[in-house]
Design a protein around this motif. Structure first.
Motif, PDB file in Angstrom:
ATOM      1  N   HIS A   1      66.719  42.874  73.727  1.00 37.40           N
ATOM      2  CA  HIS A   1      66.419  42.378  72.387  1.00 37.40           C
ATOM      3  C   HIS A   1      67.197  43.163  71.338  1.00 37.40           C
ATOM      4  CE1 HIS A   1      63.651  39.933  69.903  1.00 37.40           C
ATOM      5  NE2 HIS A   1      63.919  40.852  68.995  1.00 37.40           N
TER       6      HIS A   1
ATOM      7  N   THR B   1      67.524  43.949  67.162  1.00 42.16           N
ATOM      8  CA  THR B   1      66.716  43.832  65.942  1.00 42.16           C
ATOM      9  C   THR B   1      67.419  42.959  64.900  1.00 42.16           C
ATOM     10  OG1 THR B   1      67.670  45.890  65.118  1.00 42.16           O
ATOM     11  CG2 THR B   1      65.540  46.040  66.242  1.00 42.16           C
TER      12      THR B   1
ATOM     13  N   ARG C   1      58.021  35.990  56.710  1.00 43.05           N
ATOM     14  CA  ARG C   1      58.793  37.179  56.313  1.00 43.05           C
ATOM     15  C   ARG C   1      60.228  36.804  55.948  1.00 43.05           C
ATOM     16  NH1 ARG C   1      58.771  40.476  61.287  1.00 43.05           N
ATOM     17  NH2 ARG C   1      59.956  41.988  60.104  1.00 43.05           N
TER      18      ARG C   1
ATOM     19  N   SER D   1      56.702  43.098  65.747  1.00 43.55           N
ATOM     20  CA  SER D   1      57.246  41.766  66.005  1.00 43.55           C
ATOM     21  C   SER D   1      58.047  41.760  67.312  1.00 43.55           C
ATOM     22  CB  SER D   1      58.146  41.355  64.830  1.00 43.55           C
ATOM     23  OG  SER D   1      58.977  40.285  65.169  1.00 43.55           O
TER      24      SER D   1
ATOM     25  N   LYS E   1      56.491  40.440  71.329  1.00 40.89           N
ATOM     26  CA  LYS E   1      57.190  39.395  72.089  1.00 40.89           C
ATOM     27  C   LYS E   1      57.639  39.926  73.437  1.00 40.89           C
ATOM     28  CE  LYS E   1      59.854  38.596  68.637  1.00 40.89           C
ATOM     29  NZ  LYS E   1      60.401  38.192  67.344  1.00 40.89           N
TER      30      LYS E   1
HETATM   31  N1  URA Z   1      63.720  40.772  65.226  1.00 36.28           N
HETATM   32  C1  URA Z   1      62.451  40.431  65.533  1.00 36.28           C
HETATM   33  O1  URA Z   1      62.169  39.886  66.582  1.00 36.28           O
HETATM   34  N2  URA Z   1      61.521  40.693  64.634  1.00 36.28           N
HETATM   35  C2  URA Z   1      61.770  41.293  63.478  1.00 36.28           C
HETATM   36  O2  URA Z   1      60.857  41.521  62.731  1.00 36.28           O
HETATM   37  C3  URA Z   1      63.095  41.648  63.164  1.00 36.28           C
HETATM   38  C4  URA Z   1      64.056  41.385  64.059  1.00 36.28           C
END
Ligand code: URA
Length: 423
Positions: free
Chosen positions: A82, A84, A168, A183, A187
């Motif tokens: 992942h 950011t 957001r 966040s 996930k």
């Molecule tokens: N990526 C995400 O999944 N969440 C965030 O809040 C920022 C970047």
């Protein structure tokens, strides 16, 4: 408990209990707490911050808001990745196939564009016919059979993040260590992989403005992941300049294909290999991902993934009607390309959303002709703008023009991977 009190306590900088956080999230999902109330609370969180305990409570409440993916029937040590969020960040599209080609099963649930940054799902949807909405059964079967699936999380998974994320995006409440950590990690925990490689961006085009804040975000996320029993590693990478040579959905898919075929931007190739190597290391796989580029197996894996999700790459990627150069006003060496301005510029060209409901123009974006360290003469192209109309190109042009800083001396491209954070 009443919602106005809960928002007010955060506004006043008081620590919130897990019950208060759950009350707000559950109420939001049930419709008893409204968008504007959550938006006010989010802004208070951005300004006041959250304690570690609040962040853990928020992450857990988000995971508990929906279903979790059971990957136990998929054999092997499964590794997720992942970022950011960055500008021109198509690393998932390269590192995922690389790791899969090395034998690491990659179950990847991705997101959409957020603020000025791109989203992997929007990029993939530029391939004609491609579906990112897979059922859990389809997702698991694809990871088993192809070794790699990149899909949207089902609306039943972490619905709290889906709702907060969209809010957001349009309320300037993205840039917050606890909101990003909860966040991302909610996930990742719900997605069920055994290992997680995080690419935490810092700099002008990232949500974390400097190395210090990005490293603290990385540490917090590694702590949340390891605390939940997942092997977690984070790389902190620079996002002052856009990554690679393209920004925009179809353009970035095209660039990922180019890198997997052995060409493309050297920095993008190196960071993708590095991320894939971390994925292999977590899984205990000894292969060198660079080999999977050299022997064509990673490209083959990516094509198989696109086809398995209904993608018809043979029909070609969408191409913008208008393609106009952005010319250098003076000659010299490119010292910096402001990733934030390029991100906003490409959003204005149609590659992202200004409102929640906006459609995306998959063909829109920017092709960078002169990267940091390159030499340019006055009048030569710094980039090519891809969009629907000349008017859109002209609107974005001043912002893009200002993004390129030109020096009168030679410039070295700065390092991209800045830190590695592991427990
Ligand atoms: N990526 C995400 O999944 N969440 C965030 O809040 C920022 C970047």
């Amino acid at each position: 408990m009443n919602v106005i009190e809960v928002i007010g306590r955060k506004r006043d900088g008081l620590e919130q209990s897990a019950e208060e956080i759950r009350f707000l999230l559950d109420g939001y999902l049930a419709g008893s707490v409204r968008d504007y109330q959550v938006a006010a609370w989010l802004m208070a969180v951005v300004i006041r911050g959250m304690t570690r305990a609040e962040t853990l409570a928020l992450t857990q409440a988000m995971v508990d808001s929906g279903e979790v993916m059971d990957l136990s029937e998929v054999p092997g040590f499964k590794v997720d990745k992942h970022s950011t969020g960055g500008v021109g960040d198509k690393v998932t599209l390269i590192a995922g196939p690389l790791a899969a080609a090395c034998g690491v099963p990659v179950p990847k649930l991705s997101g959409r564009a957020l603020a000025h940054t791109g989203g992997t799902l929007d990029k993939l949807e530029s391939v004609p016919g491609l579906r990112v909405e897979l059922t859990p059964e389809e997702f698991r079967a694809q990871v088993r059979e192809v070794g790699l699936a990149v899909a949207a999380q089902s609306p039943r998974m972490v619905p709290a993040d889906k709702a907060l994320y969209a809010l957001r995006d349009v309320t300037a409440t993205v840039a917050s260590v606890p909101l990003i950590a909860s966040s991302v990690m909610s996930k990742k925990l719900a997605a069920g992989a055994d290992g997680i490689v995080l690419d935490v961006k810092e700099g002008r085009g990232a949500f974390m403005p400097d190395l210090e804040s990005a490293t603290s975000l990385a540490r917090l996320m590694v702590e949340i992941g390891e605390g939940a029993g997942r092997r977690t590693v984070a790389l902190v990478t620079a996002m002052d300049n856009p990554l690679g040579r393209t920004v925009g959905n179809a353009l970035e898919v095209g660039e990922a294909l180019e890198v997997l075929a052995g060409g493309g931007d050297a920095e993008l190739r190196e960071v993708s290999i590095r991320v894939a190597a971390e994925m292999c290391r977590l899984a205990g796989v000894g292969r060198d991902p660079a080999q999977a580029i050299a022997d064509g197996s990673a490209l083959d894996r990516f094509r198989r993934m696109l086809a398995a999700q209904g993608g018809r790459l043979e029909e070609g990627l969408p191409v913008a009607r208008v393609q106009v150069p952005l010319q250098a006003a003076s000659g010299g060496w490119i010292e910096a390309i402001d990733a934030l301005e390029v991100g906003y510029g490409s959003l204005e060209l149609g590659a992202g959303r200004l409102r929640k409901e906006d459609p995306i123009d998959h063909s829109a974006g920017i092709v960078i002709e002169r990267q940091v360290g390159d030499r340019v003469e006055a009048g030569e192209a710094l980039a090519v703008i891809h969009t629907r109309t000349l008017e859109l190109a002209d609107r974005a042009r001043p912002r893009l023009q200002a993004a390129w800083r030109i020096a009168d001396h030679e410039v070295q491209r700065p390092p991209h991977v800045l830190e590695r954070v592991a427990r």
